[in-house]
Structure formats: C-alpha cells, structure tokens
Write a protein that holds these residues in place. Sequence first.
Motif, PDB file in Angstrom:
ATOM      1  N   VAL A   1       0.860  -1.184   0.000  1.00 29.88           N
ATOM      2  CA  VAL A   1       0.000   0.000   0.000  1.00 29.88           C
ATOM      3  C   VAL A   1       0.896   1.233   0.000  1.00 29.88           C
ATOM      4  CG1 VAL A   1      -1.620   1.398   1.329  1.00 29.88           C
ATOM      5  CG2 VAL A   1      -1.994  -1.058   1.110  1.00 29.88           C
ATOM      6  N   ILE A   2       0.660   2.125  -0.967  1.00 32.32           N
ATOM      7  CA  ILE A   2       1.367   3.398  -1.055  1.00 32.32           C
ATOM      8  C   ILE A   2       0.412   4.483  -0.571  1.00 32.32           C
ATOM      9  CG2 ILE A   2       2.454   5.079  -2.596  1.00 32.32           C
ATOM     10  CD1 ILE A   2       4.083   2.578  -2.435  1.00 32.32           C
TER      11      ILE A   2
ATOM     12  N   GLY B   1       1.922  -9.969   6.166  1.00 35.12           N
ATOM     13  CA  GLY B   1       3.248  -9.827   5.574  1.00 35.12           C
ATOM     14  C   GLY B   1       3.373  -8.668   4.619  1.00 35.12           C
ATOM     15  N   GLY B   2       2.318  -7.848   4.506  1.00 33.94           N
ATOM     16  CA  GLY B   2       2.324  -6.744   3.557  1.00 33.94           C
ATOM     17  C   GLY B   2       3.148  -5.553   4.014  1.00 33.94           C
ATOM     18  N   GLU B   3       3.363  -4.604   3.076  1.00 36.61           N
ATOM     19  CA  GLU B   3       4.176  -3.430   3.332  1.00 36.61           C
ATOM     20  C   GLU B   3       3.364  -2.154   3.124  1.00 36.61           C
ATOM     21  OE1 GLU B   3       7.605  -3.542   0.850  1.00 36.61           O
ATOM     22  OE2 GLU B   3       8.314  -5.466   1.625  1.00 36.61           O
ATOM     23  N   PHE B   4       3.452  -1.254   4.091  1.00 36.11           N
ATOM     24  CA  PHE B   4       2.854   0.072   3.994  1.00 36.11           C
ATOM     25  C   PHE B   4       3.991   1.067   3.799  1.00 36.11           C
ATOM     26  CE2 PHE B   4       1.930   4.130   5.971  1.00 36.11           C
ATOM     27  CZ  PHE B   4       0.648   4.439   5.544  1.00 36.11           C
ATOM     28  N   VAL B   5       3.928   1.872   2.726  1.00 41.78           N
ATOM     29  CA  VAL B   5       5.005   2.820   2.435  1.00 41.78           C
ATOM     30  C   VAL B   5       4.438   4.234   2.423  1.00 41.78           C
ATOM     31  CG1 VAL B   5       6.888   3.447   0.902  1.00 41.78           C
ATOM     32  CG2 VAL B   5       6.123   1.068   1.016  1.00 41.78           C
ATOM     33  N   THR B   6       5.116   5.134   3.124  1.00 39.35           N
ATOM     34  CA  THR B   6       4.666   6.521   3.181  1.00 39.35           C
ATOM     35  C   THR B   6       5.807   7.469   2.852  1.00 39.35           C
ATOM     36  OG1 THR B   6       3.638   8.236   4.562  1.00 39.35           O
ATOM     37  CG2 THR B   6       5.126   6.678   5.657  1.00 39.35           C
TER      38      THR B   6
END
Length: 327
Positions: A223-224, A242-247
């Motif tokens: 998720v961006i 296991g997901g990635e959150f990027v900010t």
Amino acid sequence: MKAAVLSELKGLDKLSITNIELPVKKANELKVKVKLAGLNPVDVNLLLGKIAYNVSPIPHVPGVELLGEMMEDGRRLKKGDRVIVYPRLSDGSCYNCLRGMEEICDNGGLFGVATDGAYREEAYVDEKYLFSVPDTIGDETAVSLPVGGLTAYHALFRREHHTGKTVLVYGASGNTGIFSVLISGLSGMKVDAVSKNDWIRKYGAENVFRHREIPENNRYDLVINPLGSLEFEDAIMHLKSGGEFVTFGTMGGSKVELDLRTLYTKELSIIGSTGGTRRELKDLIGLMAGYREKIPVGKIFDLDDLGKAIEAFSTREAGRILIRVSS
C-alpha cells in the motif's frame, strides 16, 4: 541571464525576476540551458518563506526540477543532449552513501535548496547529477521524473521488486500518485487506485475507489499512501499478512494511531521513503522510454509569472504546474 531570485527567505515580497551572472564554474560542472522547471511543494514552501534551513546561497534561486540542454561536452554527455538533474546532493563518502543510500546522505541536500536551482536561464551542474533523456519521453514527463517519478519508484522498490504482486495507491491523482500507479503497472504489478478521478485508469489502475469505499475484503501486498495520517487506519486494514505500507508524505497530517497487535500478528512492515538514488533514476528513465501517455499538466507559466504559478498551485484540480524558463 534572467532568474527568479529571493533576496531573503521571507516570502514572495522578497522575490524578483532579474538579471544575474553565472557563478564561477567549479570542477566537474557543465553549463546547461534551462528550458523547463517543475513547481513542487518544496519549491512553494521555500518561496513562501516556510523553509529557512539549509538554504544556500542567499540571495537564492529556487527550483528543484530541471529539464535542459547541454551547452558543452562532458565525459559522458555531449553538447545538445537533453538532460534532467538528479536533485539529491551527496558527498559519496558518508556511511549512508557507502551503503548505496545516497538519497539520505549525512551531509547532503537538495538541488535548488542547498544550491541555486532551476529558475534561471543557465546553470552549472556537476556532471554526476546530469542524466540524458531520450526524445520518446515528452518534456512535461521528463521534468517530472526527478521528484514525482523518482519518489514513487523508490517507494515501490524500497525493499524489493514486487512484480506480480498487488498494489493499492492512495492519493492516486496527485503527482507522486500518478507515477506510483503508472510505474506499478509498467513493472508488472496489479494496481488499484484511491481517487475521485476515474481518469487515473488510463495510467494503469484496474479499479478506482473513492475514499472509504474500498471493499472490506480487498487485501494488497503493498500500500502506497502519501497522505500522512489521512486514511492511515484504512490503508493498514487493506494489507495482506506480511504486507508493506510505504509513506512519503504528510499532506493529511503527521500524527497517527496504530494498534500494535495488528502490526505484529500480521507481520506488517511500515516503511518510510524519500527521494531515490541515481541508479534508480537511470532505471526509471529506461522504464519510461517506451511509454507514450503524457503526465497531466494543469498549466505552464513563464518565469516572469512565477507568482501566478504559485497561486495556481494551491487551487489546481489536476495536473502539474510547470515553469517555462527559456524557449
């Protein structure tokens, strides 16, 4: 030569369009004729007097993004080459540079902030920061690669290449949002967008959702979210285990609340991202070389109308605000 000059860092009252001389040329610098420049939040904040730290020199010429033409030969660039500037300055010798993270150099800064920038007709730029762009990439897209494009590229591949994975992009119709959608699709990901504008589909979004209307069972590998605290909880909810959150932004606020149980029971990663490396900019140029759709532009202002451009920046509905420096 004509340039936009801030005599002090105290707002637009201190801005003038005037004639200045080029500074003394330094080692490894080459002369570039500036044709087009971007207008980004960092430029607007500097012009409005909201950034007063690490700015040099004073008086100051702002402008982080530059598209220009080489006016002399270098070691790898030739006179007449069309070029953009990698805007993250670095010393090449600090701990972060040595581990390949020059975008967060301990002694670094931004072109146009720590140096004079793009809002002038000519500039001397160290050749290591200059990259040629093929004619297949339009001017409006090319000038947008060093900030919006590179920020999105680095955020998407901060950990690994996610080919075949699913991506959800918040704020998808903004500058970095468009590039996040576009680069995801070009790199073989399945990408959905969160936006009120359905036209984002033409940049590769398979589905477009309005805020708070994403189906509850939709889960994504990545998720961006450049919106800061706005939609933070919603974004976290839509991550797979296991997901990635990027900010990389705080437009909607900088403070968030997080239930740590969600973080550790799903083994989620929350990743901060900024800018990107020269290698990534080179890879991004290659990725975009075969892409024909134009990045949306709201309006292009002449350098003399920089004040009007700043007014338009705050009211634009869609598309970049750019500055035409010379023909």
